[in-house]
Scaffold this active site. Structure first.
Site, PDB file in Angstrom:
ATOM      1  N   GLU A 408      20.044  95.498 -25.712  1.00  0.00           N
ATOM      2  CA  GLU A 408      19.255  94.754 -24.733  1.00  0.00           C
ATOM      3  C   GLU A 408      17.894  94.355 -25.298  1.00  0.00           C
ATOM      4  O   GLU A 408      16.859  94.547 -24.652  1.00  0.00           O
ATOM      5  CB  GLU A 408      19.063  95.577 -23.462  1.00  0.00           C
ATOM      6  CG  GLU A 408      20.370  95.911 -22.779  1.00  0.00           C
ATOM      7  CD  GLU A 408      20.198  96.578 -21.415  1.00  0.00           C
ATOM      8  OE1 GLU A 408      19.064  96.932 -21.045  1.00  0.00           O
ATOM      9  OE2 GLU A 408      21.205  96.741 -20.713  1.00  0.00           O
ATOM     10  N   GLU A 484      28.142  98.443 -22.431  1.00  0.00           N
ATOM     11  CA  GLU A 484      27.548  99.456 -21.555  1.00  0.00           C
ATOM     12  C   GLU A 484      28.075  99.164 -20.162  1.00  0.00           C
ATOM     13  O   GLU A 484      27.984  98.025 -19.695  1.00  0.00           O
ATOM     14  CB  GLU A 484      26.032  99.334 -21.610  1.00  0.00           C
ATOM     15  CG  GLU A 484      25.319 100.620 -21.330  1.00  0.00           C
ATOM     16  CD  GLU A 484      23.835 100.507 -21.677  1.00  0.00           C
ATOM     17  OE1 GLU A 484      23.492 100.310 -22.865  1.00  0.00           O
ATOM     18  OE2 GLU A 484      23.029 100.613 -20.755  1.00  0.00           O
TER      19      GLU A 484
END
Ligand code: GAL
Length: 796
Positions: A408, A484
């Site tokens: 991220e 994720e």
């Protein structure tokens, strides 16, 4: 061992440690007598105390979609990891002779280590998670004692989770001949593999002249299966292709490991010998068809793990890592993503051995920061060096099937982000042409538009299942990874009513409900992922956030003290399974049946109130009975994701007594039953060890689960009794943990309260064999003792 070959010493004992700045502590003759005596690996902050002020951050967490900055007290665990620390030790080099080279290797030092040998600075490294070594030959004393001093600094606001502090991984001294194989200089790949024949390619980098290399391949039993002699290297690198007939392929089901013994000779003299464990297997990622291991399509049944090991913090301990992996494997998990950072080497060794695939990742930040003092401070100068080191140190591990270049990273949105992603991926490809690279992306809409999502070999999406289809259509790769998933939140043994789904739901006791319907604003519940995993061939698997709770990041209570550890785990911080464990197990473990009922059945005060009962099971249908009365049969069906994966009786009225579930096989015959009873008052302590025998190596751990039962032997699921512990004999008390994310009790004190009726005690061996006795007692309960044994037989 002949004198001439390399030797490695692990610097484990005889370390001195002191917190804070210490003038002249780098000098050889500095007086450190009053410093604390410790062993390495070490985490200086895990002994606490917890304090709201420790690294309290006033931040707006952009990744969590926050609009403005607020005070986050437990974000990095509220333990005292900020500040400076010094480590010192002395060592001598036995049998040292002229011309040898000496290296000091660190597998991780938190953080910004500056290393001094005999008063001279020999090097420094910025990233606390990476492995690094220095050639210290010019500063070593071959005959006298050498003093090694390490200075570490942890800045405030440098992490989004508990990073720990100190020499948290192994430190080694390596002594080699002038002619030697480079550190991490052996690179093994298996470019062609069939059932009949595998070609093993071995590149070996070395230092020296007029040398030859003999490489022997050994099978699992240590038998030599091939030998290759090479005399004509180019550019100080030997390259050998060795054939293995009828190779045994590595996979989660058959984790077969080979060894390569590389021997460097000058004439008849052996100069160096390095043994490398490797596996033979193929990996393919095919558009539209997914991931194949050894030619067979499979989806990753993975979990993410974070940095700490619960009550022992970040100090690496192989038996604690092994226990975690065992728990995950019993759930049916076949893959680990050590998110955001480089994993400990021991974790990779265990995954090789136990057959667990690995997504090895390195960075949580590139150029653009997430926290003020994070890795972005070093990215421009160090990223290439960090990445190459990471790849070289780990690339022979067969468990690694994919690399991850970032988690991220805000650079997804920034100018230069695409170029940066490509640059990192090219380094991976250059240093290891055999594995693809993924990036865990969360700004899914943006990366569809700006080209970032098209770069990675494997696009990884964090959450955002609702965008999977659109992203798949838009990206050119033809497959997608749930890098994720879930981030569902729950507290072990805690249930909230009414049972309704909710995002960022908070409760007065700062706990989350174990009906597994609560998640964060950015995340979802497990069933939403299951639908995509089951219905789309091009989704190649998932990595659930997280296998275990970890210190720090206590969402959805980031702003609420005393929450100080996460609620995301499938297991709690003590490693005890939450209900969700059984939900994953019911679909991932295809060998053993799963049948699990929730909630517990001790609801004094809820008599007559609606108290839904859920069953997580590998069976497709079951009948529920409350005190013998049928509540009807439920079957899995596709009306909602929950109906598809859980059996739910939503209208049950609570009355004390028993709940029983009878599960049916596909022919409609009763196949298994499970019963839960209302417990009376806590009466007696029960102890259950994960292993009754441990190694007498001063490091091995037994994990003892403590629970309490009533007079009839029924487990008390809400007990909170205060307990005391004592360990005598050939072991020591190491720590305890009850899994309560709001507890401020200190792990290393020999007393703790039960949380939801349980806690876990860690007992550590000494170097002496014999009996270890654990006594657990409490003012209000019948106490209990447990005898363990430590032995010199090698146990795993
Ligand atoms: C993700 C992030 C993880 C962790 C997780 C919590 O967005 O990648 O590091 O913060 O959220 O849900």
């Amino acid at each position: 061992m002949p004198d001439s070959i390399s030797k490695t010493f692990t610097l484990k004992n005889n370390w001195k440690f002191q917190r804070g700045p210490q003038e002249n502590a780098h000098k050889a003759n500095y007086g450190d007598q009053s410093w604390e005596q410790i062993t390495v690996p070490h985490d200086w902050a895990i002994t606490g105390p917890f304090d709201k002020e420790n690294d309290k951050q006033l931040v707006r967490i952009i990744q969590n979609g926050e609009e403005c900055a607020t005070e986050k007290s437990g974000r990095t665990g509220a333990l005292p990891h900020i500040g400076e620390g010094w480590y010192r030790t002395k060592f001598t080099i036995p049998d040292h002779s002229e011309g040898k080279r000496v290296f000091i290797l660190f597998e991780g030092a938190m953080s910004e280590p500056k290393v001094y040998l005999n008063g001279i600075k020999v090097g420094e490294w910025s990233y606390g998670y990476n492995y690094f070594y220095f050639d210290v030959t010019d500063h070593i004393s071959p005959t006298e004692s050498n003093t090694l001093a390490v200075h570490l600094t942890n800045l405030e606001r440098s992490s989004r989770w508990y990073p720990g502090a100190g020499l948290h991984r192994k430190v080694q001294v390596i002594v080699k001949e002038a002619d030697h194989i480079e550190q991490w200089g052996v690179h093994i790949t298996t470019p062609s593999v069939t059932n009949e024949l595998a070609k093993v390619n071995i590149k070996t980098k070395y230092v020296g002249k007029d040398l030859q290399l003999i490489t022997k391949l050994l099978d699992r039993d240590g038998k030599t299966i091939a030998t290759e002699k090479t005399q004509t290297p180019t550019d100080n690198q030997f390259e050998q292709d060795i054939l293995v007939k009828n190779p045994k392929l590595w996979s989660p089901e058959t984790p077969y490991l080979y060894k390569a013994v590389s021997q460097l000779y000058a004439g008849d003299t052996l100069k160096d010998e390095v043994t490398t464990t490797f596996g033979i297997r193929t990996i393919e990622f095919e558009a539209g068809r997914g991931f194949k291991l050894n030619g067979k399509v499979r989806k990753f049944k993975g979990v993410c793990v974070h940095h700490d090991l619960g009550p022992i913090g970040t100090a690496v301990n192989k038996s604690a890592l092994r226990r975690q992996l065992r728990i995950m494997r019993d759930m049916g998990c076949d893959a680990i993503r050590a998110a955001c950072k480089m994993p400990p080497i021991e974790q990779l060794e265990l995954c090789d051995e136990m057959g667990i695939m690995f997504l090895a990742e390195c960075f949580d930040e590139w150029v653009t920061p997430k926290v003020d003092n994070g890795y972005s401070r070093f990215f421009n100068t160090d990223a290439q060096k960090d990445l190459v080191t990471f790849i070289h140190a780990t690339r022979n591990h067969p468990c690694i099937v994919m690399w991850g270049s970032g988690n991220e990273v805000p650079d997804q949105l920034e100018p230069g982000g695409v170029e940066c992603a490509k640059w990192l991926q090219d380094i991976f490809h250059q240093e290891d042409p055999t594995r693809p690279v993924t990036i865990a992306m969360d700004m899914v809409k943006a990366v569809m538009e700006n080209g970032f999502g098209a770069i990675a070999d494997i696009p990884g999406l964090n959450y955002r299942v609702h965008l999977y289809e659109e992203a798949f259509e838009c990206f050119p790769q033809g497959l997608l990874l749930g890098s994720e998933t879930a981030s569902t939140v729950s507290s072990r043994g805690v249930y909230k009513f009414p049972v309704v789904p909710g995002k960022m739901k908070t409760h007065q006791d700062l706990q989350c409900s174990s009906y597994d319907l609560e998640c964060c604003s950015w995340s979802n519940v497990p069933d939403d992922d299951f639908v995509m995993q089951d219905d789309k061939d091009w989704v190649i698997g998932e990595f659930v956030w997280t296998g275990f709770d970890y210190l720090g990041e206590p969402s959805p209570y980031d702003e609420m003290w005393p929450s100080r550890s996460s609620y995301f785990g499938i297991c709690d911080l003590a490693g005890l399974p939450k209900d969700r464990y059984h939900l994953y197990r019911s679909r991932w473990n295809t060998e053993d049946a799963t049948l699990h009922i929730l909630p517990h059945w001790n609801w004094e005060g809820r008599e007559g109130e609606t108290t839904p009962v859920y069953v997580y099971t590998s069976y497709n249908s079951a009948e529920l009975f409350i005190n013998g009365k049928s509540m009807g049969v439920q079957k899995k069906h596709k009306a909602t994701p929950q109906n598809r994966y859980r059996l739910m009786w939503n209208e049950v009225t609570y009355e004390p007594g028993s709940i029983k579930v009878v599960a049916f096989d596909d022919a409609g015959n009763p196949a298994a039953t499970k019963e839960v009873h209302t417990a009376g008052e806590p009466h007696k302590i029960i102890l259950e060890a994960d292993r009754n025998e441990i190694n007498a190596d001063g490091e091995d751990l037994a994990f003892i689960t403590v629970s309490v039962v009533d007079k009839n032997g029924i487990a008390c699921p809400t007990a909170t009794n205060q307990l005391n512990f004592e360990v005598t004999g050939k072991g020591t008390y190491r720590a305890a943990c009850n899994g309560d994310p709001t507890s401020l009790e200190i792990f290393h004190k020999p007393k703790m309260k039960l949380f939801s009726g349980k806690l876990v005690i860690l007992v550590q061996s000494t170097k002496e064999c014999g009996e270890i006795k654990l006594s657990v007692y409490s003012e209000d309960l019948q106490g209990e003792q447990l005898v363990l044994f430590s032995t010199n037989r090698v146990l795993t």
